[in-house]
Design a protein around this motif. Sequence first.
Motif, short mmCIF file in Angstrom:
data_model
loop_
_atom_site.label_atom_id
_atom_site.label_comp_id
_atom_site.label_asym_id
_atom_site.label_seq_id
_atom_site.Cartn_x
_atom_site.Cartn_y
_atom_site.Cartn_z
N TRP A 112 140.14 -48.09 99.20
CA TRP A 112 141.49 -47.58 98.95
C TRP A 112 141.93 -46.58 100.02
CZ3 TRP A 112 140.73 -44.94 93.48
CH2 TRP A 112 139.83 -43.88 93.57
N PHE A 117 146.13 -50.29 102.49
CA PHE A 117 146.29 -50.04 101.06
C PHE A 117 147.14 -48.80 100.83
CE2 PHE A 117 144.95 -48.65 96.77
CZ PHE A 117 145.33 -49.79 96.08
N HIS A 175 140.82 -55.19 91.38
CA HIS A 175 139.58 -54.80 92.06
C HIS A 175 138.41 -55.41 91.30
CE1 HIS A 175 139.02 -51.69 88.89
NE2 HIS A 175 140.31 -51.48 89.04
N SER A 180 137.86 -48.19 93.64
CA SER A 180 138.17 -47.80 95.02
C SER A 180 138.17 -48.97 95.99
CB SER A 180 137.16 -46.75 95.50
OG SER A 180 135.87 -47.32 95.60
#
Length: 570
Positions: A112, A117, A175, A180
């Motif tokens: 991330w 992103f 995800h 993350s």
Amino acid sequence: MSNPHFLDPDWWRHAVVYQVYPRSFADADNDGTGDVRGITEKLRYLAELGVDAVWVSPWYPSPLLDGGYDVADYRDISPDFGTLADADAFIAKAHELGIRVFIDLVPNHSSWEHPWFKEALAAAPGSPERDRYIFRDGRGEDGELPPNNWASVFGGPAWTRTTNADGTPGQWYLHMFDISQPDWNWDNPEIPDMFDDVLRFWFDRGIDGFRVDVADSMSKDPLLPDIEVDPQTGFGSNDKRVGSPQWDHTGVPEIQRRWRAVADSYANTELGGRVFVAEAYLDPIERLVEYVRPDRLHTTFNFDALLSEWSAGSQRAVIAKTIPAHEAVGAPTTWVLGNHDNVRVATRYGKPITGVDYTVVDPLGSAGDPIELGAQLITMPTDLELGRRRARAAALLELSLPGSAYIYQGEELGLEEVEDIPEALLQDPAWERSGHRVRGRDGCRVPLPWSGGVAPFGFGTDAAPWLPQPAHWGELTAEKQDADPASTLNLYRAALKLRRERPDFRTDALEFHEADGGDVLAFVRGSGTLVVVNFGADPVDLPAGEVLVTSVGLVDGRLPSDAAAWLSIS
């Protein structure tokens, strides 16, 4: 150059590859974290060990929320590990010593912290920036429910909701792993183009190949349908059955063909064509070998070998199905006993349950979850003496098989899983995502012991390593084992020297040899090397021949329990 096979264009078909987890290998700058200069300084150790290549787990810039598999920049080195100049020096030194270099490719997701992103979060729904990832509106009256019921591999939902600039709840992003690690949208042409450039960036720097992280995961069903619920988690099941909308989906073959074309474009360069090894947990094996057809990837890990229980029947069943399946597509087999995701071999083989029985029809096998398996094993007692004995025999078994073989750092020292790391020091995302139910994979990632009698055992000079080392590892250091002819380190050196020198190990020929009694696995390699592994409780007689190497000493000329031997019979 110490490796006579370095310039063989088919070097990868029989290569022994050593996996380096850079954070835990060697700390040259003494900050408690391993680094690229540390790897470079230990390359002569690897050359003396006798490996053909080294695979370095992710060394990219990363917040290290998943051990480096959360990549913030695919074209640089993490400042924690060094610089691009350090990487160039490492590659050059490895090649000088006759060692090829693999690095990780992480194509399913980024960190991330990746600039794209961050741009996606700052952009509006439906924007080109968001289309690089998988963003969707939520379900429910106000979008308060995830877009579907998919689960993260690390536990919990596979979706996280964003917050708009005005503070109101926004869209959700996918995800499949940690929160993350947002998944790339491989249906957006920018993503395959970007990864082509990443491949060329590293190939142009001299990298010889890539290990492809979760090589079955990039393509997703664009409809993102709900899937059958796992009653244990309440989320969709993460199994990899045929037709899964998440795993081994229809777009994967074209992605792999594209990568193969990039690698093959280097065929006429000084180092020759570049190669790939895939990480994919897939059953049955006929699905897995599709990944290594001539127009796709070169090799793929055989995780059935890693997950098999310690028994002659199960091990033979794995070998018997693996070799012909790979031969059918013209690919070599790829054997592996451990890695940075799995409980260390010496510990696993010292448990009451050592793995899956592959004599059973359609066992759980390679569709299994290594994180969940680790969570089960840690609750069982461990007989480390037995586990190390079996691990030595397993090494001779693995290194005698046709195809390539992988060694995870520390296996050559007989290191065990560290199962008592204090909870406050655990860093694997599975620990938090599972609600502190699963301790995760930190136990196999503890920094290596190189020398001396107290921590950090030569890993650095005096800084405390990022994970604590057991005090008794002073008895297992590379320095101490170097001086002991009977050590696990010297067993590996002897086996790798024989593997490199004996022509039988450069062929794909293997013929099972029926042993007389006992729980024994035996086979002939090439035309003149017999391999015998005794899984039973009692010693067994060896056939006539010159004993080349044994995992433990013979007793009155007989092979003891949980031991292996190589014999010359021609």
